[in-house]
Design a protein around this motif. Sequence first.
Motif, PDB file in Angstrom:
ATOM      1  N   UNK A  23      45.413  45.598  48.097  1.00 37.46           N
ATOM      2  CA  UNK A  23      45.427  44.216  48.563  1.00 37.46           C
ATOM      3  C   UNK A  23      46.184  44.160  49.887  1.00 37.46           C
ATOM      4  N   UNK A  24      45.743  43.348  50.834  1.00 41.01           N
ATOM      5  CA  UNK A  24      46.512  43.194  52.072  1.00 41.01           C
ATOM      6  C   UNK A  24      47.937  42.729  51.764  1.00 41.01           C
ATOM      7  N   UNK A  25      48.890  43.327  52.448  1.00 40.06           N
ATOM      8  CA  UNK A  25      50.309  43.059  52.196  1.00 40.06           C
ATOM      9  C   UNK A  25      50.706  41.622  52.478  1.00 40.06           C
ATOM     10  N   UNK A  26      49.952  40.958  53.361  1.00 40.74           N
ATOM     11  CA  UNK A  26      50.297  39.589  53.728  1.00 40.74           C
ATOM     12  C   UNK A  26      49.639  38.541  52.834  1.00 40.74           C
ATOM     13  N   UNK A  27      48.920  38.969  51.816  1.00 43.01           N
ATOM     14  CA  UNK A  27      48.321  38.028  50.869  1.00 43.01           C
ATOM     15  C   UNK A  27      49.388  37.534  49.904  1.00 43.01           C
ATOM     16  N   UNK A  28      49.114  36.414  49.265  1.00 46.98           N
ATOM     17  CA  UNK A  28      50.100  35.791  48.380  1.00 46.98           C
ATOM     18  C   UNK A  28      50.114  36.444  47.001  1.00 46.98           C
ATOM     19  N   UNK A  29      51.187  36.178  46.266  1.00 45.01           N
ATOM     20  CA  UNK A  29      51.250  36.622  44.871  1.00 45.01           C
ATOM     21  C   UNK A  29      50.157  35.950  44.038  1.00 45.01           C
ATOM     22  N   UNK A  30      49.758  34.754  44.429  1.00 40.94           N
ATOM     23  CA  UNK A  30      48.642  34.108  43.748  1.00 40.94           C
ATOM     24  C   UNK A  30      47.379  34.959  43.902  1.00 40.94           C
ATOM     25  N   UNK A  31      47.140  35.456  45.114  1.00 38.65           N
ATOM     26  CA  UNK A  31      45.980  36.318  45.359  1.00 38.65           C
ATOM     27  C   UNK A  31      46.063  37.606  44.545  1.00 38.65           C
ATOM     28  N   UNK A  32      47.270  38.172  44.425  1.00 38.50           N
ATOM     29  CA  UNK A  32      47.449  39.377  43.621  1.00 38.50           C
ATOM     30  C   UNK A  32      47.163  39.078  42.145  1.00 38.50           C
ATOM     31  N   UNK A  33      47.672  37.962  41.651  1.00 43.24           N
ATOM     32  CA  UNK A  33      47.411  37.573  40.261  1.00 43.24           C
ATOM     33  C   UNK A  33      45.914  37.420  40.021  1.00 43.24           C
ATOM     34  N   UNK A  34      45.247  36.781  40.946  1.00 46.15           N
ATOM     35  CA  UNK A  34      43.798  36.594  40.828  1.00 46.15           C
ATOM     36  C   UNK A  34      43.071  37.942  40.804  1.00 46.15           C
ATOM     37  N   UNK A  35      43.514  38.885  41.635  1.00 46.09           N
ATOM     38  CA  UNK A  35      42.893  40.217  41.677  1.00 46.09           C
ATOM     39  C   UNK A  35      43.118  40.977  40.369  1.00 46.09           C
ATOM     40  N   UNK A  36      44.319  40.874  39.807  1.00 46.94           N
ATOM     41  CA  UNK A  36      44.616  41.556  38.540  1.00 46.94           C
ATOM     42  C   UNK A  36      43.756  40.972  37.420  1.00 46.94           C
ATOM     43  N   UNK A  37      43.736  39.676  37.318  1.00 43.80           N
ATOM     44  CA  UNK A  37      42.976  39.004  36.268  1.00 43.80           C
ATOM     45  C   UNK A  37      41.490  39.354  36.401  1.00 43.80           C
ATOM     46  N   UNK A  38      40.960  39.336  37.611  1.00 43.32           N
ATOM     47  CA  UNK A  38      39.553  39.667  37.845  1.00 43.32           C
ATOM     48  C   UNK A  38      39.276  41.135  37.490  1.00 43.32           C
ATOM     49  N   UNK A  39      40.213  42.025  37.814  1.00 41.63           N
ATOM     50  CA  UNK A  39      40.021  43.456  37.525  1.00 41.63           C
ATOM     51  C   UNK A  39      39.898  43.727  36.027  1.00 41.63           C
ATOM     52  N   UNK A  40      40.484  42.856  35.213  1.00 41.39           N
ATOM     53  CA  UNK A  40      40.382  42.985  33.758  1.00 41.39           C
ATOM     54  C   UNK A  40      39.291  42.079  33.171  1.00 41.39           C
ATOM     55  N   UNK A  41      38.512  41.455  34.031  1.00 38.96           N
ATOM     56  CA  UNK A  41      37.430  40.556  33.614  1.00 38.96           C
ATOM     57  C   UNK A  41      37.952  39.379  32.785  1.00 38.96           C
ATOM     58  N   UNK A  42      39.155  38.912  33.108  1.00 36.90           N
ATOM     59  CA  UNK A  42      39.723  37.723  32.496  1.00 36.90           C
ATOM     60  C   UNK A  42      39.410  36.535  33.410  1.00 36.90           C
ATOM     61  N   UNK A  43      39.545  35.336  32.864  1.00 40.63           N
ATOM     62  CA  UNK A  43      39.444  34.113  33.653  1.00 40.63           C
ATOM     63  C   UNK A  43      40.849  33.687  34.054  1.00 40.63           C
ATOM     64  N   UNK A  44      40.995  33.213  35.275  1.00 36.02           N
ATOM     65  CA  UNK A  44      42.295  32.738  35.756  1.00 36.02           C
ATOM     66  C   UNK A  44      42.456  31.284  35.305  1.00 36.02           C
ATOM     67  N   UNK A  45      42.699  31.107  34.018  1.00 32.08           N
ATOM     68  CA  UNK A  45      42.723  29.768  33.429  1.00 32.08           C
ATOM     69  C   UNK A  45      44.050  29.438  32.749  1.00 32.08           C
ATOM     70  N   UNK A  46      45.103  30.175  33.116  1.00 34.41           N
ATOM     71  CA  UNK A  46      46.423  29.938  32.528  1.00 34.41           C
ATOM     72  C   UNK A  46      47.490  30.122  33.590  1.00 34.41           C
ATOM     73  N   UNK A  47      48.662  29.580  33.307  1.00 32.59           N
ATOM     74  CA  UNK A  47      49.808  29.777  34.187  1.00 32.59           C
ATOM     75  C   UNK A  47      50.271  31.227  34.111  1.00 32.59           C
ATOM     76  N   UNK A  48      51.036  31.631  35.115  1.00 28.66           N
ATOM     77  CA  UNK A  48      51.488  33.022  35.184  1.00 28.66           C
ATOM     78  C   UNK A  48      52.743  33.118  36.043  1.00 28.66           C
ATOM     79  N   UNK A  49      53.363  34.296  35.980  1.00 30.92           N
ATOM     80  CA  UNK A  49      54.526  34.552  36.810  1.00 30.92           C
ATOM     81  C   UNK A  49      54.759  36.036  36.986  1.00 30.92           C
ATOM     82  N   UNK A  50      55.581  36.369  37.963  1.00 27.09           N
ATOM     83  CA  UNK A  50      56.010  37.742  38.233  1.00 27.09           C
ATOM     84  C   UNK A  50      57.515  37.801  38.010  1.00 27.09           C
ATOM     85  N   UNK A  51      57.948  38.774  37.207  1.00 30.41           N
ATOM     86  CA  UNK A  51      59.347  38.877  36.800  1.00 30.41           C
ATOM     87  C   UNK A  51      59.859  40.297  37.065  1.00 30.41           C
ATOM     88  N   UNK A  52      60.966  40.441  37.807  1.00 29.77           N
ATOM     89  CA  UNK A  52      61.477  41.779  38.114  1.00 29.77           C
ATOM     90  C   UNK A  52      62.157  42.483  36.950  1.00 29.77           C
TER      91      UNK A  52
END
Length: 149
Positions: A23-52
Amino acid sequence: MADATTHIVRAALRPKLYRDIEIPSDRSLYDLAEAIVRAYAFDLDHAFGFFPKLTGHIYDAKPRYELFADMGEGGDSLSVRKTTVVQAFPKVGTAMIFLFDYGDEWRFRVEVLALGEREPRKRYPRVVASVGKAPPQYPDPDEDFDEED
């Protein structure tokens, strides 16, 4: 490293079930979440977060990035729409838990594998490796999904 133009990240549900995404480094975490969900053939239909915090009670982690922050409900969480991939994942080896769907709690371990350069005529984000069969997002309660697949 702010000068890398792409991040190659591994989004893993288990050690032998993952997707590597560039993914381009300047894309948002929202874009990364969308890419992950799509890669698993899930629908982006729920809230989400990134936690260290990778184990235990991940909600105590700071900084944390949640869609709730973009909806005005995030408390001290930071925005997934305004935070770029390179801001949240500054170097190779940086890892976080991507929690998708707070009810079902799909927990993906996301780690930066490499930094790269954009290639002309390539579409991003893109899956560069896929290992293991993705589980159904909404499993049939009468069927067992074999977690070893």
